[in-house]
Scaffold this motif. Structure first.
Motif, PDB file in Angstrom:
ATOM      1  N   ALA A   1       0.838  -1.190   0.000  1.00  7.08           N
ATOM      2  CA  ALA A   1       0.000   0.000   0.000  1.00  7.08           C
ATOM      3  C   ALA A   1       0.876   1.243   0.000  1.00  7.08           C
ATOM      4  O   ALA A   1       1.891   1.310   0.707  1.00  7.08           O
ATOM      5  CB  ALA A   1      -0.924  -0.009   1.216  1.00  7.08           C
ATOM      6  N   GLY A   2       0.483   2.240  -0.794  1.00  6.83           N
ATOM      7  CA  GLY A   2       1.253   3.465  -0.923  1.00  6.83           C
ATOM      8  C   GLY A   2       0.487   4.681  -0.458  1.00  6.83           C
ATOM      9  O   GLY A   2      -0.355   4.609   0.432  1.00  6.83           O
ATOM     10  N   GLU A   3       0.773   5.801  -1.105  1.00  3.00           N
ATOM     11  CA  GLU A   3       0.213   7.072  -0.659  1.00  3.00           C
ATOM     12  C   GLU A   3      -1.265   7.169  -0.987  1.00  3.00           C
ATOM     13  O   GLU A   3      -1.771   6.519  -1.901  1.00  3.00           O
ATOM     14  CB  GLU A   3       0.963   8.241  -1.303  1.00  3.00           C
ATOM     15  N   ALA A   4      -1.963   8.002  -0.220  1.00  2.00           N
ATOM     16  CA  ALA A   4      -3.384   8.213  -0.452  1.00  2.00           C
ATOM     17  C   ALA A   4      -3.603   8.910  -1.795  1.00  2.00           C
ATOM     18  O   ALA A   4      -2.790   9.726  -2.242  1.00  2.00           O
ATOM     19  CB  ALA A   4      -3.980   9.046   0.677  1.00  2.00           C
ATOM     20  N   VAL A   5      -4.720   8.565  -2.433  1.00  2.00           N
ATOM     21  CA  VAL A   5      -5.110   9.187  -3.700  1.00  2.00           C
ATOM     22  C   VAL A   5      -5.940  10.424  -3.380  1.00  2.00           C
ATOM     23  O   VAL A   5      -7.051  10.319  -2.845  1.00  2.00           O
ATOM     24  CB  VAL A   5      -5.929   8.204  -4.564  1.00  2.00           C
ATOM     25  N   GLU A   6      -5.411  11.581  -3.677  1.00  2.00           N
ATOM     26  CA  GLU A   6      -6.137  12.820  -3.388  1.00  2.00           C
ATOM     27  C   GLU A   6      -7.326  13.004  -4.317  1.00  2.00           C
ATOM     28  O   GLU A   6      -8.413  13.399  -3.879  1.00  2.00           O
ATOM     29  CB  GLU A   6      -5.188  14.017  -3.493  1.00  2.00           C
ATOM     30  N   GLU A   7      -7.140  12.726  -5.593  1.00  2.00           N
ATOM     31  CA  GLU A   7      -8.223  12.856  -6.569  1.00  2.00           C
ATOM     32  C   GLU A   7      -8.154  11.682  -7.538  1.00  2.00           C
ATOM     33  O   GLU A   7      -7.299  11.649  -8.423  1.00  2.00           O
ATOM     34  CB  GLU A   7      -8.118  14.168  -7.339  1.00  2.00           C
ATOM     35  N   PRO A   8      -9.024  10.689  -7.370  1.00  2.00           N
ATOM     36  CA  PRO A   8      -9.006   9.536  -8.277  1.00  2.00           C
ATOM     37  C   PRO A   8      -9.232   9.959  -9.726  1.00  2.00           C
ATOM     38  O   PRO A   8      -9.925  10.946 -10.016  1.00  2.00           O
ATOM     39  CB  PRO A   8     -10.156   8.664  -7.766  1.00  2.00           C
ATOM     40  N   THR A   9      -8.653   9.199 -10.637  1.00  2.00           N
ATOM     41  CA  THR A   9      -8.853   9.433 -12.063  1.00  2.00           C
ATOM     42  C   THR A   9     -10.262   8.993 -12.458  1.00  2.00           C
ATOM     43  O   THR A   9     -10.932   8.247 -11.726  1.00  2.00           O
ATOM     44  CB  THR A   9      -7.833   8.649 -12.881  1.00  2.00           C
ATOM     45  N   PRO A  10     -10.742   9.423 -13.622  1.00  2.00           N
ATOM     46  CA  PRO A  10     -12.054   8.931 -14.079  1.00  2.00           C
ATOM     47  C   PRO A  10     -12.127   7.409 -14.129  1.00  2.00           C
ATOM     48  O   PRO A  10     -13.161   6.832 -13.781  1.00  2.00           O
ATOM     49  CB  PRO A  10     -12.186   9.560 -15.471  1.00  2.00           C
ATOM     50  N   LEU A  11     -11.055   6.734 -14.547  1.00  2.00           N
ATOM     51  CA  LEU A  11     -11.069   5.277 -14.572  1.00  2.00           C
ATOM     52  C   LEU A  11     -11.160   4.709 -13.159  1.00  2.00           C
ATOM     53  O   LEU A  11     -11.897   3.741 -12.922  1.00  2.00           O
ATOM     54  CB  LEU A  11      -9.824   4.735 -15.281  1.00  2.00           C
ATOM     55  N   GLU A  12     -10.443   5.287 -12.210  1.00  2.00           N
ATOM     56  CA  GLU A  12     -10.497   4.784 -10.831  1.00  2.00           C
ATOM     57  C   GLU A  12     -11.897   4.954 -10.231  1.00  2.00           C
ATOM     58  O   GLU A  12     -12.380   4.086  -9.503  1.00  2.00           O
ATOM     59  CB  GLU A  12      -9.429   5.481  -9.994  1.00  2.00           C
ATOM     60  N   HIS A  13     -12.563   6.067 -10.554  1.00  2.00           N
ATOM     61  CA  HIS A  13     -13.957   6.215 -10.128  1.00  2.00           C
ATOM     62  C   HIS A  13     -14.829   5.141 -10.788  1.00  2.00           C
ATOM     63  O   HIS A  13     -15.671   4.520 -10.133  1.00  2.00           O
ATOM     64  CB  HIS A  13     -14.493   7.598 -10.497  1.00  2.00           C
ATOM     65  N   PHE A  14     -14.649   4.928 -12.077  1.00  2.00           N
ATOM     66  CA  PHE A  14     -15.450   3.950 -12.816  1.00  2.00           C
ATOM     67  C   PHE A  14     -15.335   2.561 -12.192  1.00  2.00           C
ATOM     68  O   PHE A  14     -16.319   1.826 -12.086  1.00  2.00           O
ATOM     69  CB  PHE A  14     -14.978   3.920 -14.276  1.00  2.00           C
ATOM     70  N   LEU A  15     -14.139   2.183 -11.771  1.00  2.00           N
ATOM     71  CA  LEU A  15     -13.887   0.836 -11.268  1.00  2.00           C
ATOM     72  C   LEU A  15     -14.291   0.641  -9.823  1.00  2.00           C
ATOM     73  O   LEU A  15     -14.546  -0.499  -9.399  1.00  2.00           O
ATOM     74  CB  LEU A  15     -12.399   0.496 -11.421  1.00  2.00           C
ATOM     75  N   THR A  16     -14.357   1.707  -9.038  1.00  2.00           N
ATOM     76  CA  THR A  16     -14.615   1.543  -7.602  1.00  2.00           C
ATOM     77  C   THR A  16     -15.945   2.113  -7.150  1.00  2.00           C
ATOM     78  O   THR A  16     -16.529   1.605  -6.183  1.00  2.00           O
ATOM     79  CB  THR A  16     -13.488   2.197  -6.773  1.00  2.00           C
ATOM     80  N   ALA A  17     -16.439   3.169  -7.794  1.00  2.00           N
ATOM     81  CA  ALA A  17     -17.665   3.833  -7.338  1.00  2.00           C
ATOM     82  C   ALA A  17     -18.876   3.142  -7.940  1.00  2.00           C
ATOM     83  O   ALA A  17     -19.478   3.613  -8.909  1.00  2.00           O
ATOM     84  CB  ALA A  17     -17.636   5.314  -7.710  1.00  2.00           C
ATOM     85  N   ARG A  18     -19.260   2.022  -7.351  1.00  2.00           N
ATOM     86  CA  ARG A  18     -20.371   1.207  -7.830  1.00  2.00           C
ATOM     87  C   ARG A  18     -21.391   1.080  -6.712  1.00  2.00           C
ATOM     88  O   ARG A  18     -21.048   0.640  -5.599  1.00  2.00           O
ATOM     89  CB  ARG A  18     -19.865  -0.166  -8.234  1.00  2.00           C
ATOM     90  N   TRP A  19     -22.622   1.412  -7.001  1.00  2.00           N
ATOM     91  CA  TRP A  19     -23.624   1.528  -5.951  1.00  2.00           C
ATOM     92  C   TRP A  19     -24.731   0.496  -6.060  1.00  2.00           C
ATOM     93  O   TRP A  19     -25.839   0.716  -5.568  1.00  2.00           O
ATOM     94  CB  TRP A  19     -24.190   2.958  -5.953  1.00  2.00           C
ATOM     95  N   ALA A  20     -24.435  -0.646  -6.688  1.00  2.00           N
ATOM     96  CA  ALA A  20     -25.439  -1.707  -6.802  1.00  2.00           C
ATOM     97  C   ALA A  20     -24.784  -2.944  -7.384  1.00  2.00           C
ATOM     98  O   ALA A  20     -23.663  -2.910  -7.912  1.00  2.00           O
ATOM     99  CB  ALA A  20     -26.598  -1.269  -7.694  1.00  2.00           C
ATOM    100  N   LEU A  21     -25.513  -4.063  -7.291  1.00  2.00           N
ATOM    101  CA  LEU A  21     -25.145  -5.266  -8.028  1.00  2.00           C
ATOM    102  C   LEU A  21     -26.355  -5.741  -8.817  1.00  2.00           C
ATOM    103  O   LEU A  21     -27.505  -5.530  -8.418  1.00  2.00           O
ATOM    104  CB  LEU A  21     -24.625  -6.363  -7.095  1.00  2.00           C
ATOM    105  N   HIS A  22     -26.080  -6.345  -9.970  1.00  2.00           N
ATOM    106  CA  HIS A  22     -27.082  -7.064 -10.747  1.00  2.00           C
ATOM    107  C   HIS A  22     -26.877  -8.555 -10.508  1.00  2.00           C
ATOM    108  O   HIS A  22     -25.733  -9.046 -10.508  1.00  2.00           O
ATOM    109  CB  HIS A  22     -26.935  -6.783 -12.247  1.00  2.00           C
ATOM    110  N   THR A  23     -27.974  -9.279 -10.323  1.00  2.00           N
ATOM    111  CA  THR A  23     -27.889 -10.717 -10.170  1.00  2.00           C
ATOM    112  C   THR A  23     -29.167 -11.357 -10.679  1.00  2.00           C
ATOM    113  O   THR A  23     -30.237 -10.729 -10.665  1.00  2.00           O
ATOM    114  CB  THR A  23     -27.637 -11.115  -8.697  1.00  2.00           C
TER     115      THR A  23
END
Length: 257
Positions: free
Chosen positions: A169-191
């Motif tokens: 683990a490294g330094e904190a991300v001050e402002e995630p990139t658009p791709l990092e938001h796309f990959l982590t900011a998910r507010w549901a699941l489909h099943t």
């Protein structure tokens, strides 16, 4: 390769947001996700489409590329209906293989292709209640300084699908990139459940993300989930100390959609 499911209608996907929807959500489940390792590889949407629930298609970044994620972490104190979390049965390592989906209402979500967990009873309950593809595995999460090691091997026997991830683990991300938001900011699941595609929302504080160095990755969980085995290094490696999460009931469409 053509998609195995019909494409969504003309509704455009909802925006990617680092914050959860503001609408109140009575909790069905509460839990904490701790010490997360996010590993992602680019994958052809044509390889993903046949693996998604009916009525959903691959969610793509910049309209061309989708991703497969290998996410390892510690589940902590799963609780139901707002009750306090279970200290033993509700706490265990987990590693999941996930894809990115969007439905005909434009709602973005993840789709789990597999979820390895080390507690048998939660595995059985999740498979029976939500038809989620949980698998019972021998697992561990260990920390030594800034190194974290996540191990998993499916039961029974010594030849089951497995993974070993070591990251720094490294330094904190001050402002995630658009791709990092796309990959982590998910507010549901489909099943899929009894012939229907469910949309199950979740909410938690904004992700505290850190850059991370991948020291070792030896796994075959992605291939076991029906996807091409990853080639080369992940395009994104992140770490998070974790968040407290709540899952709410099925919602049929996004607010205002």
């Amino acid at each position: 390769m053509a998609s195995a499911h019909p494409a969504p209608g003309p509704v455009s996907p909802e925006p990617v947001s680092p914050d959860p929807p503001a609408a109140p959500m009575p909790p069905l489940l509460t839990q904490s996700w701790l010490d997360l390792a996010f590993l992602h590889w680019a994958v052809d949407p044509a390889d993903v489409a046949p693996l998604l629930p009916p009525g959903t298609v691959p969610d793509t970044f910049d309209g061309t590329t989708t991703y497969v994620g290998l996410v390892a972490f510690r589940m902590y104190r799963v609780g139901v209906l707002g009750l306090p979390g279970f200290p033993y049965l509700g706490s265990f390592p987990e590693t999941n293989v996930r894809l990115y989906s969007v439905d005909e209402h434009g709602r973005r979500a993840v789709v789990f292709r597999s979820l390895d967990a080390s507690r048998l009873i939660p595995v059985l309950v999740a498979r029976a209640s939500f038809r989620l593809p949980y698998v019972w595995s021998r697992m561990g999460v260990e920390r030594s300084g800034d190194l974290l090691t996540y191990t998993s091997r499916r039961r029974p026997g010594p030849r089951g699908a497995r993974s070993r991830i070591v990251l720094r683990a490294g330094e904190a991300v001050e402002e995630p990139t658009p791709l990092e938001h796309f990959l982590t900011a998910r507010w549901a699941l489909h099943t899929s459940f009894l012939g229907r595609t469910l949309y199950l929302p979740n909410a938690h504080p904004r992700w505290p993300l850190h850059r991370a160095e991948l020291v070792e990755c030896d796994e075959d969980l992605v291939a076991a989930a029906g996807l091409p085995a990853p080639v080369g290094e992940p395009v994104s490696v992140l770490y998070s100390p974790g968040v407290r999460v709540r899952f709410g009931p099925q919602r049929r469409r996004r607010p205002g959609g």
